[in-house]
Design a protein around this motif. Structure first.
Motif, mmCIF file in Angstrom:
data_model
loop_
_atom_site.group_PDB
_atom_site.id
_atom_site.type_symbol
_atom_site.label_atom_id
_atom_site.label_comp_id
_atom_site.label_asym_id
_atom_site.label_seq_id
_atom_site.Cartn_x
_atom_site.Cartn_y
_atom_site.Cartn_z
ATOM 1 N N LYS A 1 -58.495 18.811 -88.532
ATOM 2 C CA LYS A 1 -59.702 18.221 -87.952
ATOM 3 C C LYS A 1 -60.883 18.375 -88.917
ATOM 4 O O LYS A 1 -61.626 17.415 -89.170
ATOM 5 N N PHE A 2 -61.060 19.574 -89.475
ATOM 6 C CA PHE A 2 -62.163 19.863 -90.396
ATOM 7 C C PHE A 2 -62.080 18.976 -91.635
ATOM 8 O O PHE A 2 -63.068 18.367 -92.057
ATOM 9 N N ARG A 3 -60.889 18.887 -92.206
ATOM 10 C CA ARG A 3 -60.702 18.063 -93.406
ATOM 11 C C ARG A 3 -60.961 16.588 -93.105
ATOM 12 O O ARG A 3 -61.535 15.860 -93.915
ATOM 13 N N GLN B 1 -57.189 22.847 -86.229
ATOM 14 C CA GLN B 1 -58.597 22.872 -86.615
ATOM 15 C C GLN B 1 -58.779 22.509 -88.089
ATOM 16 O O GLN B 1 -59.759 21.868 -88.475
ATOM 17 N N ASP B 2 -57.822 22.940 -88.926
ATOM 18 C CA ASP B 2 -57.904 22.670 -90.356
ATOM 19 C C ASP B 2 -57.815 21.166 -90.639
ATOM 20 O O ASP B 2 -58.596 20.616 -91.412
ATOM 21 N N TRP C 1 -63.008 15.178 -90.846
ATOM 22 C CA TRP C 1 -64.427 14.848 -90.717
ATOM 23 C C TRP C 1 -65.129 14.871 -92.078
ATOM 24 O O TRP C 1 -66.011 14.048 -92.345
ATOM 25 N N TRP C 2 -64.722 15.795 -92.942
ATOM 26 C CA TRP C 2 -65.302 15.828 -94.290
ATOM 27 C C TRP C 2 -64.928 14.569 -95.077
ATOM 28 O O TRP C 2 -65.761 13.954 -95.743
ATOM 29 N N GLU D 1 -54.945 29.665 -96.356
ATOM 30 C CA GLU D 1 -54.946 28.215 -96.138
ATOM 31 C C GLU D 1 -53.676 27.611 -96.713
ATOM 32 O O GLU D 1 -53.025 26.784 -96.087
ATOM 33 N N ARG E 1 -52.229 17.912 -82.040
ATOM 34 C CA ARG E 1 -52.992 18.248 -80.840
ATOM 35 C C ARG E 1 -52.259 17.791 -79.581
ATOM 36 O O ARG E 1 -52.279 18.481 -78.559
ATOM 37 N N TRP F 1 -53.657 15.177 -87.139
ATOM 38 C CA TRP F 1 -54.493 15.851 -86.153
ATOM 39 C C TRP F 1 -54.134 15.380 -84.738
ATOM 40 O O TRP F 1 -53.928 16.184 -83.829
#
Length: 687
Positions: free
Chosen positions: A50-52, A47-48, A54-55, A4, A164, A160
């Protein structure tokens, strides 16, 4: 976690070098690490983020609800014992998990002494977090955890969206390699054949190539005769006749007869490998333009740090104010400088312009090159398949007597050509409304074809055959048509020279409009082609082209682009063939015609989906509009900060006007809304 960290280190390295230009970063690195591997790596980074995001969004909601400042603004009281500690715990998650990419970026940029966007974001969230945490432990001030969480969330969203929208899968070298067949028919010493992998071929091997098959490697014809389509490799629209002793190029297509070749070059020595090498070199040597937002962030970072230090020192040393007052003023300055709007200023415009471009028929694969299009001085066009349609079409029918009408001459010729696979035959057949079934058919080696049609003997032959037979015809008329780069075949019916049919590569209707529009914009138009000079000069005259490079070998095309660049001009190259790929990569802006070869499309920075040269002018207009919109957004984002910094520092304190960190945070949110709305106003019509 190491992986990461590696992901984000790469990302931040790039920011530190001067830009958010993920597309160019990707395109550059792909040559080093391989298309699929880097594509997967880049996808993981998207994706990383995006994941961060939403959290962080999930944590931001309770942080906003628990923040005293937000409750005061909403005129509610949801306070309870220990709520500040819950706020601190939630915000710690946001800071260390959501903010990790920016904190890592801050460290990387400072190590390189190149502060930019990551430094600015990292500083802002660090000050908001540690200041608020100090307040939790008793320091007099306001909790700014909500400012921290919204800033991190918006920055993650901005990255993001940007990544994208510009992510592309550049696989030019793979497409080049795919031109070669997987297997070859090796001819053994006893005359038998066996299929072996192309990579097992060695110099000196004899290989059989059947009609319609791709030639597996460079070689010399040792048996048979045929015509070979080399258009994808050389740009020459006419199939090239090959007989014993002639060279053939790996990747070209055998159109007619079966031939046997002796392999002369394999691997790195082959023509196709040389083209691949040129594409790789040109792409890797392409210069980068520094990202606008990163430059703005650099100066905003310097300004923020300087203003913050001066503010703190001025209040403590020269006014005798308390430490907590000075700290509040300093934090207000840093919060005002938080780049909410700056983080979205460019990505929102990029996303909008990419969408507009796709709707109007062209795809942006490299944002840096697209933005560069606004400064073009010259556009170089490939001829075959770009300015012309790349297919043979009947343009003229010459009638040498009164026995047969023009349509009858065409019908006799087309009827005989029904048994021929030659591209000229296809052009004649397409023009004919109807045909007869030929009664007999035979070839005249090197001269044409003959047979029986509708009970009459018919020949469709070359000018050389007519001269040999000493048949008279109007030379001036035929020579005038030939001077236009057209191919002339003669039709003989019952041993009488009935007429001639001229075929040419038809010029696209949109080409003339495109050239005229570019001239109005003050842009020079140049043609670059492997075709013969006579044909090229004719097309250039018809279209009003300023300069012509004709009979250019594939390995020379990139050099010709560089030659124009060496004159101090910013150059766009528009093409569709494999031979155009190195030139597309060398140009400041590579524009690929969508219907062309896959490799040209994959090497181009922008793809014209509709195969319309007029889209070149459209993309230049959109590039200019996009740049203007970016500058407007950066002024809103940065100018807003610059104007508010003196207020945050307390410049008007003597008149009772003071800007608290909380009010500064609210005002900063307004600039984000303005930037988002302004980006939506970008339109194709803006010029």
């Amino acid at each position: 976690m190491n992986h990461e960290h590696h992901q984000h280190s790469n990302q931040h390295d790039h920011h530190g070098k001067g830009g958010h230009d993920h597309a160019d970063h990707y395109k550059h690195d792909q040559k080093k690490s391989g298309g699929h591997a880097h594509h997967d790596h880049h996808k993981m980074m998207v994706q990383d983020f995006k994941f961060r995001f939403w959290w962080v969004l999930g944590l931001t909601i309770p942080i906003m609800v628990l923040s005293p400042m937000i409750q005061h603004f909403l005129d509610v009281d949801w306070r309870f014992t220990g709520d500040t500690w819950i706020l601190a715990i939630l915000s710690t998650g946001v800071f260390f998990f959501g903010g990790k990419p920016f904190l890592t970026g801050l460290v990387d940029e400072l190590k390189k002494k190149q502060p930019g966007m990551m430094t600015l974001i990292g500083l802002a969230i660090s000050i908001a977090y540690f200041y608020s945490t100090a307040v939790v432990f008793g320091f007099k001030g306001d909790l700014l955890y909500w400012e921290l969480s919204t800033l991190v969330g918006i920055m993650l969203l901005g990255h993001w969206i940007e990544m994208r929208s510009v992510m592309s899968a550049s696989s030019a070298l793979e497409e080049l390699a795919a031109l070669l067949p997987g297997e070859a028919h090796k001819v053994n010493d006893d005359g038998s054949t066996e299929d072996i992998p192309v990579e097992d071929l060695i110099q000196g091997d004899n290989v059989l190539i059947k009609p319609g098959e791709k030639i597996p490697a460079d070689g010399i014809v040792v048996k048979g005769e045929t015509s070979v389509n080399e258009a994808m490799l050389t740009g020459e629209s006419k199939p090239v006749s090959k007989t014993k002793g002639d060279e053939v190029i790996g990747g070209s297509v055998n159109e007619k007869g079966s031939i046997t070749i002796k392999i002369s070059k394999t691997g790195d020595d082959s023509f196709l490998s040389q083209v691949m090498k040129l594409v790789k070199e040109a792409q890797e040597s392409k210069s980068r333009t520094q990202d606008l937002a990163n430059r703005a962030a650099f100066w905003l970072t310097i300004l923020a740090i300087t203003a913050g230090l001066i503010t703190f020192a001025a209040w403590v040393l020269f006014t005798g104010q308390s430490l907590d007052f000075a700290m509040n003023r300093t934090v207000a300055v840093m919060v005002i400088t938080c780049p909410h709007a700056l983080g979205l200023a460019i990505p929102l415009v990029v996303s909008r312009s990419t969408s507009i471009a796709a709707t109007n028929g062209f795809l942006i694969r490299d944002r840096t090159a697209f933005e560069e299009a606004r400064n073009l001085d010259a556009v170089i066009f490939d001829k075959t398949g770009t300015l012309t349609k790349g297919t043979f079409t009947v343009t003229d029918i010459l009638n040498f007597g009164e026995t047969y009408s023009d349509q009858e001459i065409l019908k006799y010729a087309a009827s005989l050509e029904k048994n021929s696979e030659h591209p000229l035959a296809k052009g004649i057949l397409e023009k004919a409304a109807e045909t007869w079934e030929p009664d007999a058919f035979d070839s005249i080696p090197g001269k044409g074809i003959q047979g029986k049609v509708n009970g009459k003997s018919v020949k469709v032959v070359s000018p050389g055959y007519v001269r040999e037979q000493e048949m008279g015809y109007p030379n001036e008329e035929v020579e005038e048509i030939s001077s236009q780069g057209k191919t002339v075949v003669f039709v003989i019916i019952e041993n009488e020279l009935a007429g001639a049919i001229a075929l040419g590569d038809e010029i696209r209707e949109s080409s003339k409009k495109a050239i005229d529009a570019l001239h109005k914009m003050g842009i020079e138009c140049i043609m670059l082609t492997g075709d013969n000079r006579q044909t090229a000069e004719y097309v250039a005259r018809e279209l009003g082209i300023d300069q012509v490079f004709a009979e250019v070998l594939p390995n020379e095309k990139a050099d010709k682009v560089k030659e124009v660049q060496d004159q101090g001009k910013k150059v766009a190259m528009t093409g569709d063939g494999v031979n155009d790929a190195p030139a597309l990569a060398q140009a400041n802006v590579g524009i690929a015609i969508g219907a062309g070869s896959d490799v040209a499309v994959e090497t181009g920075d922008i793809v014209l989906v509709k195969n319309n040269p007029q889209d070149v002018t459209s993309l230049i207009h959109l590039s200019k509009s996009t740049y203007r919109k970016m500058v407007q957004n950066l002024w809103w984002a940065s100018g807003y900060n610059i104007g508010a910094i003196p207020l945050a520092a307390g410049a008007l304190y003597v008149w009772g006007i003071i800007l608290s960190p909380a009010l500064g945070a609210i005002l900063m949110s307004l600039s984000t809304v303005i930037v988002a709305v302004n980006a939506r106003f970008l339109k194709m019509e803006e010029q």
